[in-house]
Scaffold this motif. Sequence first.
Motif, PDB file in Angstrom:
ATOM      1  N   ALA A 142       3.148 -35.640  43.697  1.00 48.14           N
ATOM      2  CA  ALA A 142       2.718 -34.315  43.247  1.00 48.14           C
ATOM      3  C   ALA A 142       2.822 -33.414  44.430  1.00 48.14           C
ATOM      4  O   ALA A 142       2.429 -33.836  45.592  1.00 48.14           O
ATOM      5  CB  ALA A 142       1.232 -34.426  42.753  1.00 48.14           C
ATOM      6  N   ASP A 143       3.442 -32.252  44.276  1.00 49.24           N
ATOM      7  CA  ASP A 143       3.759 -31.230  45.398  1.00 49.24           C
ATOM      8  C   ASP A 143       2.486 -30.063  45.305  1.00 49.24           C
ATOM      9  O   ASP A 143       2.608 -29.370  44.126  1.00 49.24           O
ATOM     10  CB  ASP A 143       5.092 -30.708  44.964  1.00 49.24           C
ATOM     11  CG  ASP A 143       5.364 -29.608  46.210  1.00 49.24           C
ATOM     12  OD1 ASP A 143       4.814 -29.508  47.120  1.00 49.24           O
ATOM     13  OD2 ASP A 143       6.309 -28.585  45.553  1.00 49.24           O
ATOM     14  N   SER A 144       2.050 -30.199  46.459  1.00 46.24           N
ATOM     15  CA  SER A 144       0.692 -29.092  46.591  1.00 46.24           C
ATOM     16  C   SER A 144       1.209 -27.553  47.148  1.00 46.24           C
ATOM     17  O   SER A 144       0.545 -26.700  46.855  1.00 46.24           O
ATOM     18  CB  SER A 144      -0.293 -29.605  47.650  1.00 46.24           C
ATOM     19  OG  SER A 144       0.090 -29.663  48.898  1.00 46.24           O
ATOM     20  N   ASN A 145       2.504 -27.468  47.643  1.00 47.91           N
ATOM     21  CA  ASN A 145       2.700 -26.303  48.368  1.00 47.91           C
ATOM     22  C   ASN A 145       4.171 -25.730  48.149  1.00 47.91           C
ATOM     23  O   ASN A 145       4.442 -24.756  48.654  1.00 47.91           O
ATOM     24  CB  ASN A 145       2.843 -26.571  49.845  1.00 47.91           C
ATOM     25  CG  ASN A 145       3.600 -27.625  50.385  1.00 47.91           C
ATOM     26  OD1 ASN A 145       4.470 -28.108  49.606  1.00 47.91           O
ATOM     27  ND2 ASN A 145       3.865 -27.662  51.575  1.00 47.91           N
ATOM     28  N   GLY A 146       4.799 -26.223  46.873  1.00 49.35           N
ATOM     29  CA  GLY A 146       5.753 -25.486  46.179  1.00 49.35           C
ATOM     30  C   GLY A 146       6.824 -25.941  46.843  1.00 49.35           C
ATOM     31  O   GLY A 146       8.113 -25.122  46.533  1.00 49.35           O
ATOM     32  N   ASP A 147       7.055 -26.592  47.996  1.00 47.69           N
ATOM     33  CA  ASP A 147       8.470 -26.661  48.636  1.00 47.69           C
ATOM     34  C   ASP A 147       9.250 -27.779  48.065  1.00 47.69           C
ATOM     35  O   ASP A 147      10.302 -28.294  48.268  1.00 47.69           O
ATOM     36  CB  ASP A 147       8.255 -27.138  50.158  1.00 47.69           C
ATOM     37  CG  ASP A 147       7.649 -28.702  50.258  1.00 47.69           C
ATOM     38  OD1 ASP A 147       7.121 -29.307  49.263  1.00 47.69           O
ATOM     39  OD2 ASP A 147       7.579 -29.136  51.579  1.00 47.69           O
ATOM     40  N   GLY A 148       8.854 -28.337  46.601  1.00 47.92           N
ATOM     41  CA  GLY A 148       9.372 -29.321  45.862  1.00 47.92           C
ATOM     42  C   GLY A 148       9.568 -30.708  46.312  1.00 47.92           C
ATOM     43  O   GLY A 148      10.243 -31.515  45.513  1.00 47.92           O
ATOM     44  N   ILE A 149       8.805 -30.954  47.293  1.00 52.48           N
ATOM     45  CA  ILE A 149       8.689 -32.354  47.650  1.00 52.48           C
ATOM     46  C   ILE A 149       7.074 -32.582  47.765  1.00 52.48           C
ATOM     47  O   ILE A 149       6.309 -32.027  48.250  1.00 52.48           O
ATOM     48  CB  ILE A 149       9.107 -32.417  49.107  1.00 52.48           C
ATOM     49  CG1 ILE A 149      10.654 -32.011  49.320  1.00 52.48           C
ATOM     50  CG2 ILE A 149       8.939 -34.053  49.535  1.00 52.48           C
ATOM     51  CD1 ILE A 149      11.144 -32.138  50.572  1.00 52.48           C
ATOM     52  N   GLY A 150       6.997 -33.890  46.972  1.00 47.90           N
ATOM     53  CA  GLY A 150       5.552 -34.314  47.130  1.00 47.90           C
ATOM     54  C   GLY A 150       4.759 -34.400  48.089  1.00 47.90           C
ATOM     55  O   GLY A 150       5.790 -34.851  49.177  1.00 47.90           O
ATOM     56  N   ASP A 151       3.616 -34.304  48.612  1.00 44.61           N
ATOM     57  CA  ASP A 151       2.951 -34.580  49.674  1.00 44.61           C
ATOM     58  C   ASP A 151       1.563 -35.090  49.584  1.00 44.61           C
ATOM     59  O   ASP A 151       0.954 -35.349  48.709  1.00 44.61           O
ATOM     60  CB  ASP A 151       2.653 -33.077  50.424  1.00 44.61           C
ATOM     61  CG  ASP A 151       2.379 -32.150  49.151  1.00 44.61           C
ATOM     62  OD1 ASP A 151       1.348 -32.232  48.666  1.00 44.61           O
ATOM     63  OD2 ASP A 151       3.209 -31.015  49.352  1.00 44.61           O
ATOM     64  N   ILE A 152       0.786 -35.273  50.630  1.00 42.53           N
ATOM     65  CA  ILE A 152      -0.497 -36.074  50.576  1.00 42.53           C
ATOM     66  C   ILE A 152      -1.669 -35.386  50.074  1.00 42.53           C
ATOM     67  O   ILE A 152      -2.190 -35.695  49.065  1.00 42.53           O
ATOM     68  CB  ILE A 152      -0.894 -36.480  52.050  1.00 42.53           C
ATOM     69  CG1 ILE A 152       0.176 -37.531  52.819  1.00 42.53           C
ATOM     70  CG2 ILE A 152      -2.120 -37.114  52.372  1.00 42.53           C
ATOM     71  CD1 ILE A 152      -0.078 -37.805  54.290  1.00 42.53           C
TER      72      ILE A 152
ATOM     73  N   PRO B 160       5.627 -33.805  58.755  1.00 35.37           N
ATOM     74  CA  PRO B 160       5.187 -32.629  58.418  1.00 35.37           C
ATOM     75  C   PRO B 160       5.645 -32.344  56.919  1.00 35.37           C
ATOM     76  O   PRO B 160       4.844 -31.457  56.160  1.00 35.37           O
ATOM     77  CB  PRO B 160       5.888 -31.604  59.205  1.00 35.37           C
ATOM     78  CG  PRO B 160       6.728 -32.097  59.836  1.00 35.37           C
ATOM     79  CD  PRO B 160       6.529 -33.865  60.004  1.00 35.37           C
ATOM     80  N   THR B 161       6.474 -33.000  56.375  1.00 36.29           N
ATOM     81  CA  THR B 161       6.942 -32.800  54.853  1.00 36.29           C
ATOM     82  C   THR B 161       5.750 -33.284  54.089  1.00 36.29           C
ATOM     83  O   THR B 161       5.604 -32.563  52.942  1.00 36.29           O
ATOM     84  CB  THR B 161       8.111 -33.689  54.578  1.00 36.29           C
ATOM     85  OG1 THR B 161       9.351 -33.416  55.478  1.00 36.29           O
ATOM     86  CG2 THR B 161       8.630 -33.516  53.232  1.00 36.29           C
ATOM     87  N   PHE B 162       5.235 -34.195  54.402  1.00 35.32           N
ATOM     88  CA  PHE B 162       4.028 -35.062  53.671  1.00 35.32           C
ATOM     89  C   PHE B 162       2.688 -34.305  54.073  1.00 35.32           C
ATOM     90  O   PHE B 162       1.476 -34.494  53.259  1.00 35.32           O
ATOM     91  CB  PHE B 162       4.096 -36.477  53.886  1.00 35.32           C
ATOM     92  CG  PHE B 162       5.436 -36.838  53.311  1.00 35.32           C
ATOM     93  CD1 PHE B 162       5.739 -36.611  52.079  1.00 35.32           C
ATOM     94  CD2 PHE B 162       6.098 -37.882  54.295  1.00 35.32           C
ATOM     95  CE1 PHE B 162       7.190 -37.236  51.380  1.00 35.32           C
ATOM     96  CE2 PHE B 162       7.249 -38.318  53.419  1.00 35.32           C
ATOM     97  CZ  PHE B 162       7.961 -37.947  52.319  1.00 35.32           C
TER      98      PHE B 162
END
Length: 564
Positions: A21-31, A74-76
């Motif tokens: 699930a991506d919380s910030n719209g960069d297209g990559i799921g994160d913590i 930082p991606t996550f």
Amino acid sequence: AREPGWWRSAVVYQIYPRSFADSNGDGIGDIPGITAKVDYLASLGVDVVWLSPVYASPQDDNGYDISDYEDIDPTFGSLADLDALIAALHARGMKLVMDLVVNHTSDEHAWFQESRDPASPKRDWYWWRAAREGSEPGAEWAEPTNWASFFSGSAWQLDERSGEYYLHLFSRKQPDLNWENPEVRQAVYAMMNRWVDRGVDGFRMDVINLISKQPGLADGEAAPGRRFAPAFERFANGPRLEEFLQEMNAAVGLDARHLLTVGEMPGSTIELARRVTDPANAELNMVFTFEHVGLDAQPGGTKWDLAPLHLPVLKQNLASWQEGLAGVGWNSLYWDNHDQPRAVSRFGDDSAEFRVVSAKTLATVQHLHQGTPYVYQGEELGMTNTQFVDISSYRDIESVNYHAEAMSLGLEAETVMRSLAARSRDNARTPVQWDDTSHAGFTQGIPWLPVNPNYVYVNAAAAVADEDSTFHHLRRLIALRHELPVVVEGRFALLLPDHEQLWAFTRTLGEQVLLVVANCSSLPATVPAGALPDVTGARLLLSTHPGAASAELAPWESRVHLVG
Ligand code: ISL
Ligand code: CA
């Protein structure tokens, strides 16, 4: 608090953070995306979340190439985000298991950067070797051994700086650590201790049976016309494996602190797994075997050499692990993970007619064997393989490298694409399908890997709203494990071992017998007269179809009875 042996009655849910699930719209799921979904996980009833790697990484292998074990990429997110996730899970009675990738680091890890200097005290932390005797470094055939990397090409890379080669069983950016060096081991244990102190409840240990290499580094046997050999038996399961695991267990207090430990051990035999998971040996709680995910490949070939799967072979394989570890060690139970095709597409039937019911029945069979079940994200929704038609859609390094190598060897393009469609790790890595809004609600941006177009009907919102969904079926299975000791402890016995359609077995604990009968085919099946225990008066605990009394089972129908 962690009770001794708590992991025997637990269900683990694996998250591949990049695709969850991506919380910030960069297209990559994160913590933070994961933390926003903990109530969803709690409603499914899982006890443990296993996070695939979120550590600092150049992402050559999606985080299985770690450049700093002490930090979050930082991606996550950040360490604070991880602390928040741990707190959110603990607040709901769930635990967090981290991936531990210590067979290799990234080539960008400070340890490896130092090690490149031949005079460095860390030179011996990795596997540096001179060119093959009589060869110039960099010349053809000059690699120290002919081993193939798991990701194609040689497992050795020349470093111009010293004129020596380093070993990388995976990508060039994943140099193997030298566990023979005690400083390496102490550095790893210290790092693990810091994570446990931070609140993590266990470790899934990446290719842990590769940390001890077979001495001598002998060449493998290459197939005719091939330069490099998949030389697994030449390096895996080395003589010091169990010594290292025991040392780690003591140094980190893995057993003393009641942590969950599961070792990924491709090529492990039942005998080895029994020793490693025997609590008396103080090594690991359980291992991931690979035998059952290799049965649909041609014998002697690689995973890309497709072959039909025969149900009797599959169920007899799982039964042999059940019997082999019974009363001594402990099994892990999985169909799916981030390296495998989607279970419903591989072992079930992902057609519109049978997708839901075959996903349910596969889950029933899996969860009612003895061991700790692992649910891979999206499995609870019956998510299917990708529908990629072009090589440019694939992102996984293994798939991309395989395609290039196979084409250069002159394999037919169509055959290669068929292998990728069936086996690519990207099958498991498309984003989790949350709802029917754009990009399945995974991101507000552009997903790093395309969403499966079937998200319009295969998605969590629809599954949660439908009491007949795979999600609720799995939720009931998990609840059964928590309620009934026979599901956890019952002795396993396979019935009808040679039946081509039916998968039937019992689990026995004292006076109680759990009977599972499942039609693992897309045609009706008939239970042979007298082949199964009598279920008159038995309680029907779970089934996929109404009216579960007849000897005839509908395609993919399964029933679970409790006798006594
Ligand atoms: O994926 C596989 C089947 O093609 C295996 O060869 C896989 O690479 C092997 O099981 C090890 O997997 C683990 O370590 C790799 C990483 O790429 C995988 O994602 C991880 O699960 C290297 O760290
Ligand atoms: Ca993100």
